[in-house]
Design an enzyme around this catalytic site. Structure first.
Site, PDB file in Angstrom:
ATOM      1  N   SER A 141      -4.119  19.667  -9.933  1.00 48.09           N
ATOM      2  CA  SER A 141      -4.056  19.043  -8.612  1.00 48.09           C
ATOM      3  C   SER A 141      -5.237  19.566  -7.811  1.00 48.09           C
ATOM      4  CB  SER A 141      -2.760  19.458  -7.917  1.00 48.09           C
ATOM      5  OG  SER A 141      -2.777  19.115  -6.538  1.00 48.09           O
ATOM      6  N   TYR A 154       3.187  25.590  -3.813  1.00 49.62           N
ATOM      7  CA  TYR A 154       2.643  24.602  -4.761  1.00 49.62           C
ATOM      8  C   TYR A 154       1.201  24.935  -5.104  1.00 49.62           C
ATOM      9  CZ  TYR A 154       1.384  19.935  -6.539  1.00 49.62           C
ATOM     10  OH  TYR A 154       0.945  18.888  -7.299  1.00 49.62           O
TER      11      TYR A 154
HETATM   12  C1  8X3 Z   1      -0.780  16.574  -5.058  1.00 48.94           C
HETATM   13  C2  8X3 Z   1      -1.831  16.820  -4.044  1.00 48.94           C
HETATM   14  O1  8X3 Z   1      -2.234  17.337  -1.567  1.00 48.94           O
HETATM   15  O2  8X3 Z   1       0.072  16.926  -2.212  1.00 48.94           O
HETATM   16  O3  8X3 Z   1      -0.906  17.361  -6.182  1.00 48.94           O
HETATM   17  O4  8X3 Z   1      -1.024  18.979  -2.822  1.00 48.94           O
HETATM   18  S1  8X3 Z   1      -1.199  17.557  -2.625  1.00 48.94           S
END
Ligand code: 8X3
Length: 256
Positions: A141, A154
């Protein structure tokens, strides 16, 4: 597009029940791969496998939780050689600041995004090597390459996935396996934001509010399929892919 060397070359896709995983399975099948669809939701991947078979492609479904190492090892025993592994399973949980983020969410994101990728890659690496021409794809990502407020859990997990890909590339150089990292930015899928916000449709919709054209799952699948179908000696180390309206993790053009 370069066709796979043999019609029967196998491409394993994790998280193939929806979104980028399902779109990638469709495109790799169309490119001539025999796709193996894995995800926890058996009904979804079975329906997709049937759809692909009905369209004249080769597809099988295998219910798998990538965080369950014993199940992953059992799955791996089914293969002597594999051409492609697409590590797509993962996702985000929550968007809380560091001060109040839920450690359980952080733990689960590390489990799926990092250890899930580690489990499947470790288990299938012998079969990828035995193919004489293997490709490992890590779908990370843009969160693996920069941070943003509310994203730390995340972001930390996706940085882990990025580091796994980069380190593996160093460690296996000289073997017939290449490592490709695809880092998507804002992609509008049915489930990513909804899962992140625990099913809250309004919060999920706000992620894309006013953004003219977020990426689609097909846009990312197209990129993955392109990278995978380059000649074997060509290694696309890393591709960052964002919608035109997103200049960085924190700079998005919205028409509200
Ligand atoms: C997804 C991109 O900007 O939501 O992996 O982290 S974000």
């Amino acid at each position: 597009m370069t066709a796979p060397a043999a019609k029967s070359r196998i491409a394993v896709v994790t998280g193939a029940s929806s979104g980028i995983g399902a779109a990638t399975a469709r495109q790799l099948a169309a490119a001539g791969y025999r796709v193996v669809l894995t995800a926890r939701r058996k009904d979804r991947i079975e329906a997709l496998a049937e759809e692909l078979e009905a369209a004249g492609h080769q597809a099988t479904a295998y219910a798998l939780d990538v965080t369950d190492r014993a199940a992953v090892d059992e799955f791996a025993t089914a293969f002597k050689t594999i051409g492609v592994l697409v590590n797509n399973a993962g996702g985000a949980l929550g968007a809380d600041p560091v001060a109040t983020g839920d450690p359980a969410d952080w733990r689960q994101m590390y489990e799926t995004n990092v250890l899930g990728t580690l489990n499947v890659t470790q288990a299938l690496l012998p079969a990828l090597t035995a193919s004489g021409d293997g490709t490992v794809v890590v779908v990370s990502s843009t969160a693996g390459h920069g941070t943003y407020e509310g994203g730390a859990g995340y972001v930390a997990a996706k940085h882990g996935a990025h580091v796994l890909a980069e380190t593996l590339r160093l460690e296996i150089v000289g073997t017939p396996v290449r490592v490709i990292e695809i880092a998507p930015g804002m992609v509008r899928t049915d489930e990513f934001a909804l899962t992140r916000f625990g099913g809250d449709e309004e919060k999920a919709a706000n992620v894309y509010a006013g953004v003219a054209e977020p990426l689609t799952a097909d846009d990312v699948a197209d990129t993955i399929t392109w990278a995978v179908t380059r000649p074997s000696h060509v290694n696309i180390d890393l591709m960052v892919i964002r919608p035109r309206a997103q200049a960085s993790n924190t700079k998005v053009h919205r028409e509200l």
